[in-house]
Motif scaffolding. Structure first.
Motif, mmCIF file in Angstrom:
data_model
loop_
_atom_site.group_PDB
_atom_site.id
_atom_site.type_symbol
_atom_site.label_atom_id
_atom_site.label_comp_id
_atom_site.label_asym_id
_atom_site.label_seq_id
_atom_site.Cartn_x
_atom_site.Cartn_y
_atom_site.Cartn_z
ATOM 1 N N PHE A 79 -4.324 -9.274 14.445
ATOM 2 C CA PHE A 79 -3.694 -10.113 13.581
ATOM 3 C C PHE A 79 -3.072 -9.484 12.172
ATOM 4 O O PHE A 79 -4.164 -8.604 11.661
ATOM 5 C CB PHE A 79 -3.951 -11.554 13.364
ATOM 6 N N MET A 80 -2.097 -9.895 11.569
ATOM 7 C CA MET A 80 -2.119 -9.390 10.349
ATOM 8 C C MET A 80 -2.892 -9.668 9.294
ATOM 9 O O MET A 80 -3.375 -8.802 8.395
ATOM 10 C CB MET A 80 -0.477 -9.864 9.700
ATOM 11 N N ASP A 81 -3.402 -10.834 9.332
ATOM 12 C CA ASP A 81 -4.434 -11.589 7.995
ATOM 13 C C ASP A 81 -5.783 -11.238 8.219
ATOM 14 O O ASP A 81 -6.814 -10.867 7.735
ATOM 15 C CB ASP A 81 -4.217 -12.959 8.044
ATOM 16 N N ALA A 82 -6.353 -10.294 9.584
ATOM 17 C CA ALA A 82 -7.312 -9.822 10.070
ATOM 18 C C ALA A 82 -7.291 -8.272 9.524
ATOM 19 O O ALA A 82 -8.343 -7.544 9.720
ATOM 20 C CB ALA A 82 -7.743 -10.172 11.237
ATOM 21 N N THR A 83 -6.150 -7.734 9.426
ATOM 22 C CA THR A 83 -6.022 -6.285 9.011
ATOM 23 C C THR A 83 -6.168 -5.866 7.765
ATOM 24 O O THR A 83 -5.236 -6.687 6.906
ATOM 25 C CB THR A 83 -4.698 -5.788 9.534
ATOM 26 N N MET A 84 -7.221 -5.106 7.311
ATOM 27 C CA MET A 84 -7.168 -4.716 5.755
ATOM 28 C C MET A 84 -6.488 -3.432 5.455
ATOM 29 O O MET A 84 -6.634 -2.576 6.550
ATOM 30 C CB MET A 84 -8.742 -4.564 5.339
ATOM 31 N N VAL A 85 -6.033 -3.305 4.274
ATOM 32 C CA VAL A 85 -5.581 -2.049 3.918
ATOM 33 C C VAL A 85 -6.671 -1.647 2.619
ATOM 34 O O VAL A 85 -6.941 -2.240 1.894
ATOM 35 C CB VAL A 85 -4.002 -2.176 3.273
ATOM 36 N N LEU A 86 -7.231 -0.470 2.860
ATOM 37 C CA LEU A 86 -8.363 -0.030 2.035
ATOM 38 C C LEU A 86 -7.578 1.040 0.948
ATOM 39 O O LEU A 86 -8.229 1.214 0.060
ATOM 40 C CB LEU A 86 -9.391 0.739 3.064
ATOM 41 N N GLY A 87 -6.568 1.613 1.402
ATOM 42 C CA GLY A 87 -5.679 2.303 0.461
ATOM 43 C C GLY A 87 -4.430 2.825 1.203
ATOM 44 O O GLY A 87 -4.187 2.506 2.103
#
Length: 823
Positions: free
Chosen positions: A310-318
């Protein structure tokens, strides 16, 4: 020219001092009012309570300069830092508005009343609640900052004059506790020299862009996030289900990553673990300068699918934005350093009950498509020699193209020691065993075991698409057209959210169409339209991929490598020597990858590519796009709600929906229903009827549902232990659902299975028993004229199915598995 300084302070500084003086006066006046009000109520109590308030408030007032500087950061460009975005600069040209915002911000920061104070008299919303609603609306409409500013201006004109709605976007975001500070750093597009400002023209001596006008297309942009903070936010949001899933995964999804070899063998001294899966790929953002966005995505293995994607479970680290591929050192080094530190320290999360839980941090894998694999792992591209990341096969050249012929003797595997040793050796050749140099990823991952090949790109959009190209050349035009018409006659369930395009338009297909054609339709298609020998050859490939895609027990993988060896060795007999490309050779290592990381569906890049597609929508404006991206990413993260779903909600909880129901259809079948109920000794008096039924996240329709659209989700497989076929399921057509004596049932047309095998479909060749058994497990045949009406418990419904015509009276169906991958 005179050197006199007419003013010792700038105009901005004078305005800041003036605002500070005015704000101090307002604060003192407000405090006096509070004190007078308190004295009328209780003089003694005022002496004890007001003095600390005055002291704290005036301490805040002394720090106003810092807060105003922070607010002004959006209005005044600083040549030593990043310039504001074009969309930002266009909305900050009203000093009076900014003055008003400063007053509101100072009042909020001092008294922390934004969650209590109403927006205006008679309004039910507080300032905070109103701002949250505006931000949500802006995200839903995908507005940029300039458009949000217009929205704010319009709302202020509509509301009473005493409203406390913020006047600027930065103030709006601050009120809802969203950090919109600049995090982007800039580099020269050619030499990657860091730039202190976007106007800086000086970079590296010898660079073609040195001392040249620095246009937007000649900039590369980079943002690095706080990895610990990103992981903590997601872990806290899903803390209720993370620990629950780790204890149930071997029962619910035996093929998931948590049940594979590497997850079990990763070091951890703690019971609670958070394991990272990484991915990056590029997507074009601008036409001017050809810039692409490269976000580094991260998901947690311990969150169950499909929530994991899901979108809110996906992190962007950079993220990287530039007209060239990102520098692997700039993109990964700081992120790898943070992850490596977390390996040592772990993360502490506060659970719902207030308990502080310590989690160990590990890394499971990183996935790329083939070009990104070579770029980020610093190895040879897939069209060169020594391109396999897993073994030492060299490849041969045929007419200036490199191919990888089948060999019965397997090549020597590459090891992590090879990557560590050869990447550091200085040599006159460009690479040793295909390894060109070091990569930061070797600090946190074991090469090549933790480098996963994505089946989305390797299988669906490359090799299988190539096969369709071969078939188009081999088949007569009329036959290929017949196959195309057959494909569009197949109706997919509503959860697929699309229907097949004609096969003759396969060049316009999206990758998910190749996936679904391969996994569900291809064995039927090749049996009907390809020569028997060619169809049998392909069926070896299909069973290999379909088994690796999803399985219920790891023993299903035993011996399937022999199927691909057969396919690989004989492919030149049907498609020529140039068919043995590196992409085909890499299939050899997929079984080993599945044993280490789980079924292909759980390491797929479909969700990752979908996320990139959504991310591109955050890249608004024409300049400073990465700043826009990271701002809206932060906004969406701040708006995300805490997960309330449990495992039962995902996989087991049953719900029955009665709206949009065709009661006329139910009346037409009432007599047949009554006859069946008499046989079952059921009293239907007082029964309720339903059009839809859901089990967890699976949603089944019925023919009584009036808004099903073009998709068909009322064809199902029904468990039947008395069925004579080995599948032990039958094809069913759900008419409607109903309840009786607090139990729920489905009224269905149940079709009779027939004893038919794929061996019968290919009479001129001998189908191996292993292939035949596998195909008969995946596909069932029935006569569409032989059926009976049945009342069955809804628990007997297994899956939605895809129904396909085989001959005049015979149809074939196959179960849809992992349908949430379609999202």
């Amino acid at each position: 020219m005179s050197s006199k300084l007419f003013y010792r302070t700038t105009g901005t500084e004078r305005k800041q001092i003036c605002r500070q003086r005015t704000t101090n006066m307002k604060l003192d006046s407000k405090l006096d009012e509070l004190q007078m009000h308190s004295r009328h109520n209780d003089v003694d109590e005022t002496e004890n309570q007001t003095s600390p308030m005055v002291e704290d408030s005036r301490t805040c007032a002394q720090n106003i300069g810092y807060q105003l500087d922070d607010e002004k950061y959006y209005d005044i460009p600083d040549e030593t830092i990043e310039s504001p975005s074009e969309s930002d600069s266009e909305i900050h040209d009203d000093d009076d508005d900014n003055d008003g915002d400063d007053d509101i911000l100072e009042f909020i920061n001092t008294f922390d009343v934004h969650r209590e104070r109403i927006l205006y008299k008679s309004c039910k919303l507080t300032i905070y609640e109103a701002c949250i609603e505006i931000v949500k609306l802006a995200r839903e409409l995908n507005l940029n900052k300039k458009q949000i500013q217009s929205l704010l201006n319009g709302l202020r004109n509509l509301l009473p004059t005493e409203n406390k709605l913020p006047r600027t976007v930065p103030c709006l975001l601050k009120i809802v506790n969203i950090d919109c500070s600049k995090k982007v750093t800039y580099y020269c597009r050619e030499c990657f020299h860091p730039l202190l400002s976007v106007q800086q023209s000086v970079c590296t001596y010898g660079c073609s862009l040195n001392n040249q006008h620095r246009s937007f297309k000649n900039l590369s942009e980079l943002v690095i996030c706080d990895v610990k903070q990103e992981i903590a936010k997601v872990a806290n949001r899903y803390s209720n289900i993370i620990r629950e899933y780790q204890n149930e995964t071997n029962i619910i999804l035996p093929g998931d990553v948590l049940n594979a070899q590497i997850y079990k063998n990763l070091p951890s001294s703690k019971l609670n673990k958070l394991t990272l899966m990484l991915h990056t790929d590029g997507a074009p953002v601008t036409k001017v300068g050809g810039k692409s966005l490269w976000p580094i995505q991260c998901t947690l293995v311990e969150i169950p699918p499909p929530l994991r994607d899901f979108m809110d479970a996906t992190m962007v680290l950079g993220a990287w934005l530039g007209g060239t591929h990102p520098s692997r050192d700039l993109l990964w080094s700081k992120i790898v350093e943070q992850i490596h530190e977390l390996f040592k320290t772990g993360i502490t999360i506060t659970a719902d009950d207030g308990e502080k839980v310590m989690f160990a941090i590990r890394a499971q894998l990183v996935t790329f498509d083939l070009p990104a694999l070579a770029q980020n792992c610093n190895i040879i591209q897939f069209n060169g020699y020594d391109a396999c990341p897993d073994c030492d096969i060299h490849g041969i050249a045929i007419e200036r193209q490199v191919f990888y012929p089948f060999s019965k003797l397997p090549s020597t595997p590459k090891t992590d020691r090879d990557y560590m040793t050869f990447s550091l050796q200085k040599s006159l050749v460009k690479s040793i065993k295909g390894i060109k140099g070091p990569t930061p990823l070797t600090r946190i991952l074991i090469f090549p075991d933790q480098i996963a090949k994505d089946y989305m790109h390797l299988v669906c959009s490359r090799h299988f698409k190539t096969l369709i190209t071969y078939w188009e050349r081999i088949l007569l035009p009329g036959v290929f057209d017949q196959g195309s018409n057959y494909l569009i006659s197949i109706i997919l369930p509503h959860s697929f959210k699309y229907q097949f395009m004609p096969l003759i338009q396969y060049h316009q297909w999206k990758t998910k169409m190749f996936r679904d054609f391969l996994l569900y339709v291809s064995p039927i298609f090749v049996s009907l339209f390809l020569p028997d020998s060619l169809a049998l050859h392909f069926l070896h490939y299909f069973v290999y991929i379909r088994t690796l895609y999803f399985y219920d027990h790891v023993t299903e993988l035993d011996g399937i490598e022999n199927l691909f060896n057969y396919y690989y060795e004989r492919i030149t007999d049907y498609y020529g020597k140039k068919s043995q490309l590196c992409t085909l050779h890499l299939h050899l290592h997929l079984k080993d990858q599945v044993l280490k990381h789980g079924a292909l569906v759980f390491t797929s890049c479909f969700a990752r590519e979908s996320y990139i597609g959504q991310s591109v929508k955050w890249c608004l404006g024409r300049k400073y796009i990465l700043e826009q991206f990271i701002t809206w990413y932060s906004v969406d993260r701040s708006l995300a709600l805490k997960n309330s779903m449990k495992l039962n909600d995902i996989f087991y909880v049953e719900k029955f929906i009665g709206n949009y129901i065709n009661m006329l259809l139910i009346q037409n079948y009432q007599d047949k229903l009554n006859l069946c109920s008499i046989k079952k000794k059921m009293n239907l008096t007082g029964s309720n009827f339903f059009s839809r039924y859901s089990r967890g996240l699976k949603l089944f329709h019925s023919r009584a549902y009036t808004r099903s659209g073009y998709g068909i989700s009322y064809f199902v497989s029904i468990s039947n232990e008395n069925c004579l076929m080995k599948r032990k399921t039958c094809f069913g057509d759900v008419l409607f659902y109903f309840d009786c004596d607090d139990r729920h049932y489905a009224f269905v047309k149940k079709y009779k299975c027939i004893n038919f095998s794929f061996s019968d479909a290919l009479p001129t060749v001998s189908v191996p028993q292993f292939i035949s058994d596998k195909l008969n497990f995946y596909y069932g045949f029935y006569n569409h004229k032989q059926f009976s009406y049945k009342i069955i418990p809804v628990a007997d419904i297994s899956n939605k199915v895809i129904n396909m015509k085989w001959s005049n009276d015979t149809f074939v169906y196959t179960d849809v598995v992992c349908e949430r991958e379609h999202d």
